[in-house]
Design a protein around this motif. Sequence first.
Motif, PDB file in Angstrom:
ATOM      1  N   ILE A 209       1.786  -4.690  -4.041  1.00  0.00           N
ATOM      2  CA  ILE A 209       0.361  -4.887  -3.758  1.00  0.00           C
ATOM      3  C   ILE A 209      -0.369  -3.549  -3.669  1.00  0.00           C
ATOM      4  N   ARG A 210       0.293  -2.521  -3.121  1.00  0.00           N
ATOM      5  CA  ARG A 210      -0.385  -1.241  -2.940  1.00  0.00           C
ATOM      6  C   ARG A 210      -0.858  -0.640  -4.255  1.00  0.00           C
ATOM      7  N   LYS A 211      -0.230  -1.037  -5.363  1.00  0.00           N
ATOM      8  CA  LYS A 211      -0.594  -0.493  -6.661  1.00  0.00           C
ATOM      9  C   LYS A 211      -1.992  -0.911  -7.092  1.00  0.00           C
ATOM     10  N   LEU A 212      -2.549  -1.933  -6.455  1.00  0.00           N
ATOM     11  CA  LEU A 212      -3.884  -2.400  -6.802  1.00  0.00           C
ATOM     12  C   LEU A 212      -4.976  -1.580  -6.118  1.00  0.00           C
ATOM     13  N   PHE A 213      -4.576  -0.712  -5.186  1.00  0.00           N
ATOM     14  CA  PHE A 213      -5.549  -0.019  -4.355  1.00  0.00           C
ATOM     15  C   PHE A 213      -5.413   1.498  -4.499  1.00  0.00           C
ATOM     16  N   SER A 214      -6.551   2.166  -4.468  1.00  0.00           N
ATOM     17  CA  SER A 214      -6.593   3.617  -4.609  1.00  0.00           C
ATOM     18  C   SER A 214      -6.118   4.301  -3.326  1.00  0.00           C
ATOM     19  N   LYS A 215      -5.883   5.583  -3.418  1.00  0.00           N
ATOM     20  CA  LYS A 215      -5.493   6.351  -2.246  1.00  0.00           C
ATOM     21  C   LYS A 215      -6.574   6.279  -1.173  1.00  0.00           C
ATOM     22  N   GLU A 216      -7.821   6.335  -1.604  1.00  0.00           N
ATOM     23  CA  GLU A 216      -8.942   6.251  -0.670  1.00  0.00           C
ATOM     24  C   GLU A 216      -8.948   4.907   0.050  1.00  0.00           C
ATOM     25  N   GLN A 217      -8.701   3.841  -0.685  1.00  0.00           N
ATOM     26  CA  GLN A 217      -8.659   2.505  -0.073  1.00  0.00           C
ATOM     27  C   GLN A 217      -7.486   2.369   0.879  1.00  0.00           C
ATOM     28  N   ARG A 218      -6.337   2.892   0.493  1.00  0.00           N
ATOM     29  CA  ARG A 218      -5.151   2.789   1.352  1.00  0.00           C
ATOM     30  C   ARG A 218      -5.356   3.555   2.653  1.00  0.00           C
ATOM     31  N   SER A 219      -6.008   4.703   2.589  1.00  0.00           N
ATOM     32  CA  SER A 219      -6.294   5.488   3.793  1.00  0.00           C
ATOM     33  C   SER A 219      -7.274   4.751   4.708  1.00  0.00           C
ATOM     34  N   TYR A 220      -8.245   4.114   4.099  1.00  0.00           N
ATOM     35  CA  TYR A 220      -9.243   3.349   4.854  1.00  0.00           C
ATOM     36  C   TYR A 220      -8.566   2.179   5.572  1.00  0.00           C
ATOM     37  N   TYR A 221      -7.672   1.505   4.864  1.00  0.00           N
ATOM     38  CA  TYR A 221      -6.929   0.398   5.454  1.00  0.00           C
ATOM     39  C   TYR A 221      -6.097   0.883   6.648  1.00  0.00           C
TER      40      TYR A 221
END
Length: 268
Positions: free
Chosen positions: A151-163
């Motif tokens: 699932i993480r592959k669908l999200f950018s580094k910026e999005q993952r940090s925000y999460y």
Amino acid sequence: MTTEAKPQARPSTRSLTDEQLHEVMGLLKGVNSVELKLTVPESDQRSAMRALDMDPLGAQIRQVCFFDTPDLALNSMGLVVRARRVQGKPADSAVKLRPVDPNDLPAELKLSPNVKVELDAMPGGFVVSATIKGRSNNDSVRQAVFGQLPIRKLFSKEQRSYYKAHAPDAPELDQLSVLGPITVFKLSFTPEEFGRDMVAELWMYPDNSRILELSTKCDPSETFQVATEARLYLSKHGIDLTGDQQTKTKTALEYFVKNQPQPTTQGN
């Protein structure tokens, strides 16, 4: 912003109180855009489509998939994590936090070109969200839904940090449950009499229930004028503005959690 933020559950009155109007005016100073929304009761959806001369052949097909825990822990914190496949266009992803006070958001967050701070308003209620959007592709989203791609592959580094910043104790993205997908038909149209772009989204739930949402976007400075014009236009065409407002995302999350396949157990 805090991880304990709860979604604003505004009472379903048909007009805002003076206190709410004062709050909205303060929030408008810090948002990028405003989206005015109305959900149409299921019994009135066909007549509404006829009254507004909506042509279903112009609709775009979408599939929306959410990611959360089996007990909707992210939703309870005000976090929405989703990916969306779009007919004829690239897929996208989003990590959304709501409610937020736009005046409290870090300056560096608001400066990101991928961040949208928006006020959603509907009869009797409103909420401000801060969303980081990302791009994906339709095949990747489909693979993630079927467990063939993390699932993480669908999200950018910026999005993952925000999460991570707003759900530090939540499971990693790859450990979230897949909730969906749900099929959505989106129709963009511009009624000549209204003179502004409108969007109709029909969410088709697997139990054959439907939510039809009508919306239009405007600049924060135009909010009250456009809200008045939209109300007059819809009322003139017989659209019920007094029905209970439904939340597309919440309805989808609750449906898929309730109807998740149960894991099978094998005896020794």
